[in-house]
Scaffold this active site. Structure first.
Site, short mmCIF file in Angstrom:
data_model
loop_
_atom_site.label_atom_id
_atom_site.label_comp_id
_atom_site.label_asym_id
_atom_site.label_seq_id
_atom_site.Cartn_x
_atom_site.Cartn_y
_atom_site.Cartn_z
N ASP A 11 38.44 29.51 37.48
CA ASP A 11 38.90 30.45 38.79
C ASP A 11 39.55 29.74 39.98
O ASP A 11 39.22 28.39 39.87
CB ASP A 11 37.96 31.43 39.23
CG ASP A 11 38.21 32.36 40.31
OD1 ASP A 11 39.26 33.03 40.21
OD2 ASP A 11 37.60 32.46 41.39
N SER A 12 40.26 30.22 40.92
CA SER A 12 40.64 29.37 42.12
C SER A 12 39.46 28.85 43.03
O SER A 12 39.58 28.36 43.78
CB SER A 12 41.61 30.31 42.93
OG SER A 12 40.91 31.58 43.09
N GLY A 44 46.66 33.18 45.28
CA GLY A 44 47.35 34.21 45.48
C GLY A 44 48.97 34.02 46.34
O GLY A 44 49.89 34.20 45.87
N CYS A 74 40.58 34.39 36.82
CA CYS A 74 41.08 34.70 37.82
C CYS A 74 42.63 35.47 37.59
O CYS A 74 43.23 35.31 36.86
CB CYS A 74 41.77 33.30 38.53
SG CYS A 74 42.89 33.15 39.67
N ASN A 75 42.80 36.50 38.40
CA ASN A 75 43.67 37.48 38.32
C ASN A 75 44.95 36.77 38.28
O ASN A 75 46.22 37.02 37.76
CB ASN A 75 43.67 38.77 39.07
CG ASN A 75 42.59 39.66 38.56
OD1 ASN A 75 42.88 40.56 37.80
ND2 ASN A 75 41.43 39.57 38.86
N CYS A 185 41.17 41.23 41.51
CA CYS A 185 40.78 40.12 41.77
C CYS A 185 39.23 39.71 41.54
O CYS A 185 38.45 40.39 42.13
CB CYS A 185 41.19 39.65 43.22
SG CYS A 185 40.69 38.16 43.98
N THR A 186 38.98 38.79 41.23
CA THR A 186 37.34 38.49 40.58
C THR A 186 36.59 38.03 41.88
O THR A 186 35.40 38.31 41.69
CB THR A 186 37.38 37.42 39.55
OG1 THR A 186 38.15 36.26 39.85
CG2 THR A 186 37.82 37.81 38.26
N HIS A 187 37.25 38.01 43.06
CA HIS A 187 36.45 37.76 44.17
C HIS A 187 36.04 39.22 44.84
O HIS A 187 34.82 39.13 45.61
CB HIS A 187 37.09 37.29 45.33
CG HIS A 187 37.34 35.69 45.01
ND1 HIS A 187 38.33 35.13 44.39
CD2 HIS A 187 36.92 34.52 45.92
CE1 HIS A 187 38.23 33.48 44.25
NE2 HIS A 187 37.35 33.33 45.40
#
Length: 273
Positions: A11-12, A44, A74-75, A185-187
């Protein structure tokens, strides 16, 4: 590819931990290796080519750890890099967009779905394309929320500042008549209680990351690579390109794991380029 090898998640930043948390629940026998590129977060606003490059750098790091499956948790990275990486690697590669879109189509009753995500994900229209391919008549309203990821990465997702920013940002969606909202968004699941409160209890929130773990489980069975319960499992591993201490604080709190240890690594050239 052996059953006893780990599943890699990238992921980011810390957002993919929402996927890992679900994996710990649904796949308790599996060993997980997580890498968050916190030093270069958020992805993003970055150009697509750069996100593809960064995603490859993370994937290459985990491939050296001999993983049996890669989850792009991560999208933004899923939107621009999934197909290329999937085609190039000899192991199964899973993204977070399609499972989230599928779940939303199943859940909606009034055919009005909202999608919130980073600028990169929203610009790619990946969710809209995935939803329309399943149900062309569904009305999709998308909104980029650039302030959400920094709130989570700075560990302020429970603060009054978070409540104010979420309320202001989502105001644009409140009059759209949505009955389903994809957390694209996975956040964002770390902000879930605040988002639910702003949108109201009549709106069903879809956690695309959590939906993805169901697909991971299915692929483990399909390729016959699930970890055999009788074999000893090595500890999970956590890596970050940013501050290990900050990562450990957020991860320990979110996952409920005491004394969680993360290791700082460097990817590519300049970590902030």
């Amino acid at each position: 590819m052996s059953n006893q090898e780990a599943i890699g998640l990238i992921d980011s930043g810390v957002g993919g931990l929402t996927v890992l948390k679900e994996a710990l629940k649904q796949l308790p026998n599996e060993r997980l290796i997580y890498l968050g590129d916190t030093a270069r977060c958020p992805y993003g606003p970055r150009p697509a080519e750069q996100v593809v490059q960064f995603t490859w750098e993370m994937a290459d790091f985990l491939l050296k750890k001999r993983i049996k499956m890669l989850v792009i948790a991560c999208n933004t990275a899923t939107a621009v890099a999934l197909e290329e990486i999937k085609a190039a690697l000899p192991i199964p590669v899973v993204g977070v967009i399609l499972p989230g879109a599928r779940a939303a189509v199943k859940v909606t009753k009034n055919n009005k779905i909202g999608v919130i995500g980073t600028l990169g994900t929203i610009k790619s229209a990946s969710y809209e394309i995935a939803i329309k391919s399943k149900a062309p008549t569904i009305e999709v309203t998308s909104l980029d929320c650039p302030k959400f990821v920094p709130i989570v990465e700075s560990n302020q997702y429970r603060s009054s500042v978070a409540k104010k920013i979420v309320a202001e940002t989502l105001q644009a969606l409140q009059l759209k008549g949505l009955d389903t909202l994809i957390l694209g968004c996975t956040h964002y699941p770390l902000l879930r209680p605040v988002i639910q409160n702003v949108m109201g209890s009549h709106v069903t929130l879809i956690d695309s990351g959590a939906e993805t773990v169901g697909e991971v489980s299915m692929l483990l069975d399909y390729f016959d690579i699930a970890h055999t319960p009788e074999a000893p499992t090595q500890p999970h591993e956590f890596y970050t390109t940013g501050s290990a201490k900050m990562f450990e604080e957020i991860a320990s709190s979110w996952l409920g794991i005491e004394n969680l240890k993360a290791q700082q690594i460097h990817l590519g050239g300049n970590e902030n380029d």
